[in-house]
Design a protein around this motif. Structure first.
Motif, mmCIF file in Angstrom:
data_model
loop_
_atom_site.group_PDB
_atom_site.id
_atom_site.type_symbol
_atom_site.label_atom_id
_atom_site.label_comp_id
_atom_site.label_asym_id
_atom_site.label_seq_id
_atom_site.Cartn_x
_atom_site.Cartn_y
_atom_site.Cartn_z
ATOM 1 N N GLU A 178 44.768 38.933 31.034
ATOM 2 C CA GLU A 178 44.244 37.577 30.935
ATOM 3 C C GLU A 178 43.051 37.404 31.869
ATOM 4 O O GLU A 178 42.870 38.157 32.823
ATOM 5 N N ARG A 179 42.243 36.371 31.581
ATOM 6 C CA ARG A 179 41.173 35.981 32.492
ATOM 7 C C ARG A 179 40.902 34.492 32.278
ATOM 8 O O ARG A 179 41.196 33.933 31.223
ATOM 9 N N LYS A 180 40.342 33.841 33.288
ATOM 10 C CA LYS A 180 40.144 32.391 33.239
ATOM 11 C C LYS A 180 38.925 31.996 32.415
ATOM 12 O O LYS A 180 38.939 30.989 31.705
ATOM 13 N N THR A 181 37.838 32.759 32.490
ATOM 14 C CA THR A 181 36.619 32.478 31.735
ATOM 15 C C THR A 181 36.081 33.769 31.138
ATOM 16 O O THR A 181 36.557 34.869 31.468
ATOM 17 N N GLY A 182 35.051 33.625 30.289
ATOM 18 C CA GLY A 182 34.470 34.803 29.663
ATOM 19 C C GLY A 182 33.794 35.731 30.640
ATOM 20 O O GLY A 182 33.616 36.915 30.346
ATOM 21 N N GLY A 183 33.443 35.221 31.831
ATOM 22 C CA GLY A 183 32.788 36.076 32.807
ATOM 23 C C GLY A 183 33.709 36.571 33.899
ATOM 24 O O GLY A 183 33.285 37.320 34.788
ATOM 25 N N SER A 184 34.999 36.169 33.858
ATOM 26 C CA SER A 184 35.947 36.577 34.899
ATOM 27 C C SER A 184 36.458 37.988 34.649
ATOM 28 O O SER A 184 36.335 38.542 33.553
ATOM 29 N N GLU A 185 37.057 38.578 35.711
ATOM 30 C CA GLU A 185 37.657 39.904 35.570
ATOM 31 C C GLU A 185 39.014 39.792 34.892
ATOM 32 O O GLU A 185 39.720 38.794 35.013
ATOM 33 N N TRP A 186 39.364 40.855 34.154
ATOM 34 C CA TRP A 186 40.660 40.896 33.490
ATOM 35 C C TRP A 186 41.752 41.186 34.523
ATOM 36 O O TRP A 186 41.601 42.051 35.369
ATOM 37 N N ILE A 187 42.890 40.477 34.408
ATOM 38 C CA ILE A 187 44.033 40.653 35.304
ATOM 39 C C ILE A 187 45.267 40.943 34.471
ATOM 40 O O ILE A 187 45.545 40.251 33.483
ATOM 41 N N ALA A 188 45.987 42.004 34.830
ATOM 42 C CA ALA A 188 47.192 42.378 34.090
ATOM 43 C C ALA A 188 48.226 41.257 34.185
ATOM 44 O O ALA A 188 48.452 40.673 35.240
ATOM 45 N N ALA A 189 48.838 40.959 33.053
ATOM 46 C CA ALA A 189 49.878 39.928 33.003
ATOM 47 C C ALA A 189 51.176 40.594 32.551
ATOM 48 O O ALA A 189 51.453 40.715 31.364
ATOM 49 N N GLY A 190 51.946 41.075 33.499
ATOM 50 C CA GLY A 190 53.176 41.769 33.153
ATOM 51 C C GLY A 190 52.998 43.268 33.150
ATOM 52 O O GLY A 190 51.903 43.792 33.351
ATOM 53 N N LYS A 191 54.112 43.976 32.910
ATOM 54 C CA LYS A 191 54.112 45.431 32.948
ATOM 55 C C LYS A 191 53.896 46.016 31.552
ATOM 56 O O LYS A 191 53.979 45.329 30.538
ATOM 57 N N PHE A 192 53.659 47.341 31.519
ATOM 58 C CA PHE A 192 53.551 48.043 30.244
ATOM 59 C C PHE A 192 54.880 47.965 29.509
ATOM 60 O O PHE A 192 55.955 47.937 30.115
ATOM 61 N N PHE A 193 54.802 47.978 28.171
ATOM 62 C CA PHE A 193 56.001 48.042 27.358
ATOM 63 C C PHE A 193 55.745 49.003 26.201
ATOM 64 O O PHE A 193 54.598 49.129 25.727
ATOM 65 N N PRO A 194 56.775 49.696 25.735
ATOM 66 C CA PRO A 194 56.592 50.726 24.695
ATOM 67 C C PRO A 194 56.265 50.111 23.345
ATOM 68 O O PRO A 194 56.772 49.043 22.985
ATOM 69 N N VAL A 195 55.422 50.811 22.574
ATOM 70 C CA VAL A 195 55.057 50.367 21.239
ATOM 71 C C VAL A 195 54.977 51.578 20.292
ATOM 72 O O VAL A 195 54.901 52.717 20.771
ATOM 73 N N VAL A 196 55.028 51.300 19.012
ATOM 74 C CA VAL A 196 54.829 52.324 17.986
ATOM 75 C C VAL A 196 53.510 52.021 17.275
ATOM 76 O O VAL A 196 53.319 50.924 16.766
#
Length: 228
Positions: free
Chosen positions: A208-226
């Motif tokens: 997630e990030r607050k604005t289009g110019g902000s840095e991306w911040i992880a929201a939660g941990k990795f989870f498995p996918v197929v």
């Protein structure tokens, strides 16, 4: 004098194939877009109308045939016009089938307007009636057929172009409303990673990030996918 019933304007319904068409046509073959069999138009008027209708057909996908006859005889003018429109296949080359047959029966002194399905949203019946009265009645009473026909055709064309413009605006508006956001505008993202291109197992993480110019911040941990 011409009264309320002077001219028949018939728009081909779009069904071109005749179920029981005679081998020999009952109508003279058309020559161009203007066929003045009743001889009520001078050469200059015919040429102006011909050039105008040819331009509309080429540039605006609207095919209009103007026909004058002295009389339809014992045949109802509606049936006569419909048969002529089918026989000449007016509008058959346009997609949608925007074809118009304008038939003037001089000695019968009648007019009527019938529109095809493809033109129902373009030419409302109430407006057609108004345009006929405004253009046909005053001019035909003076035997000025060219002015009446020319004015009416231009009024119809004006409604036709307005319809196309409104249709284009509606499509543009709809496209703008459904337009997706680019990644530079996004405030949320899902990142999926795998070991290599052939892997079907991977892991995903939300950012997630607050604005289009902000840095991306992880929201939660990795989870498995197929990945499929």
């Amino acid at each position: 004098m011409f009264g309320k019933t002077i001219l028949l304007l018939l728009v081909l319904f779009g069904f071109i194939n005749l179920q029981a068409q005679e081998k020999n046509s009952a109508f003279s073959a058309p020559v161009g877009f203007v066929n003045d069999f009743a001889n009520v138009l001078d050469q200059s008027g015919k040429e102006k109308l011909e050039n105008l209708l040819r331009k509309w057909s080429k540039e605006n996908n609207l095919e209009i045939a103007v026909v004058t006859v002295k009389t339809t005889g014992n045949t109802n003018i509606f049936d006569y016009s419909l048969a002529m429109a089918r026989d000449w296949k007016v509008g058959s080359k346009t997609k949608p089938g925007y074809g118009v047959l304008l038939l003037l029966a001089v000695e019968d002194r009648k007019y009527h307007t019938q529109i095809s399905r493809d033109l129902e949203n373009v030419f409302p019946n109430t407006k057609i009636g108004d345009l006929q009265r405004q253009n046909f009645v005053p001019n035909f009473r003076k035997n000025d057929f060219y002015t009446g026909i020319y004015g009416y055709l231009n009024a119809l064309f004006s409604f036709y172009t307005d319809f196309l413009n409104n249709q284009s605006k509606s499509l543009s508006k709809s496209s703008a409303q459904t337009k997706g956001y680019s990644f530079s505008e996004a405030l949320q993202a899902v990142v999926v990673t795998t070991n290599d291109w052939n892997s079907v197992q991977g892991k995903a993480q939300l950012f997630e990030r607050k604005t289009g110019g902000s840095e991306w911040i992880a929201a939660g941990k990795f989870f498995p996918v197929v990945v499929g």
